[in-house]
Design a protein around this motif. Sequence first.
Motif, short mmCIF file in Angstrom:
data_model
loop_
_atom_site.label_atom_id
_atom_site.label_comp_id
_atom_site.label_asym_id
_atom_site.label_seq_id
_atom_site.Cartn_x
_atom_site.Cartn_y
_atom_site.Cartn_z
N ASN A 63 55.95 67.71 -9.37
CA ASN A 63 56.41 66.65 -8.54
C ASN A 63 55.65 66.83 -7.16
O ASN A 63 56.74 67.12 -5.92
CB ASN A 63 57.88 67.11 -8.05
CG ASN A 63 58.21 68.92 -7.66
OD1 ASN A 63 56.99 69.11 -7.61
ND2 ASN A 63 59.28 69.56 -8.31
N GLN A 65 54.00 65.14 -3.92
CA GLN A 65 52.96 63.92 -3.81
C GLN A 65 51.27 63.39 -3.92
O GLN A 65 50.86 62.48 -3.95
CB GLN A 65 53.13 63.31 -2.40
CG GLN A 65 52.18 64.26 -1.40
CD GLN A 65 52.28 64.24 -0.01
OE1 GLN A 65 53.24 63.46 0.30
NE2 GLN A 65 51.47 65.41 0.67
N LYS A 70 52.87 59.51 -13.89
CA LYS A 70 54.72 59.46 -14.52
C LYS A 70 54.54 60.68 -14.30
O LYS A 70 54.17 61.63 -14.57
CB LYS A 70 55.24 58.86 -15.74
CG LYS A 70 55.21 57.57 -15.57
CD LYS A 70 55.71 56.74 -17.03
CE LYS A 70 54.58 56.89 -18.46
NZ LYS A 70 54.93 57.02 -19.60
N LYS A 98 55.73 68.29 -1.48
CA LYS A 98 56.72 67.41 -2.16
C LYS A 98 57.08 65.86 -1.91
O LYS A 98 56.02 65.32 -1.11
CB LYS A 98 58.72 68.21 -1.00
CG LYS A 98 59.03 67.49 -2.09
CD LYS A 98 60.99 67.76 -1.67
CE LYS A 98 61.72 66.96 -2.06
NZ LYS A 98 63.00 67.70 -1.86
N ALA A 99 56.86 64.84 -2.97
CA ALA A 99 56.37 63.93 -3.95
C ALA A 99 57.90 63.01 -2.39
O ALA A 99 58.99 63.48 -2.71
CB ALA A 99 56.58 63.38 -5.18
N PRO A 100 57.75 62.17 -2.15
CA PRO A 100 58.44 60.83 -1.55
C PRO A 100 59.73 60.64 -2.38
O PRO A 100 59.84 60.51 -3.80
CB PRO A 100 58.32 60.10 -0.73
CG PRO A 100 56.95 60.22 -1.25
CD PRO A 100 56.38 61.90 -1.81
N GLY A 101 61.29 60.72 -2.09
CA GLY A 101 61.30 60.29 -3.13
C GLY A 101 62.87 61.57 -3.17
O GLY A 101 64.10 61.75 -4.25
#
Length: 101
Positions: A63, A65, A70, A98-101
Amino acid sequence: MHPTRRIFMFQATTACLAVPAIAQTTQVDEASETAVALGYRHDTAKVDTAKFPKHQASQHCGNCQFWQAKPSDAWSNCAMFGRKAQVANKGWCAAWAKAPG
């Protein structure tokens, strides 16, 4: 003069041998210089929280960025480690974001 099939095959084979082999990706070695500098662990539960007090159990490579696969993949390339090494989905390092979204 047109090359014969035999000459063509010889030249094609020679050209193929001149091309370097495709680099294989391997898992990041936790003892490598980069991994140690970033505090990387294959398992986020094994991170030294005294050394990395901002670490949280919910943070893991899958999770982040910098994860390049996948979210469900077990291993992936990571921008912090380059193209030749992969990190574990459940891993963690100090560069986690943190990954966006």
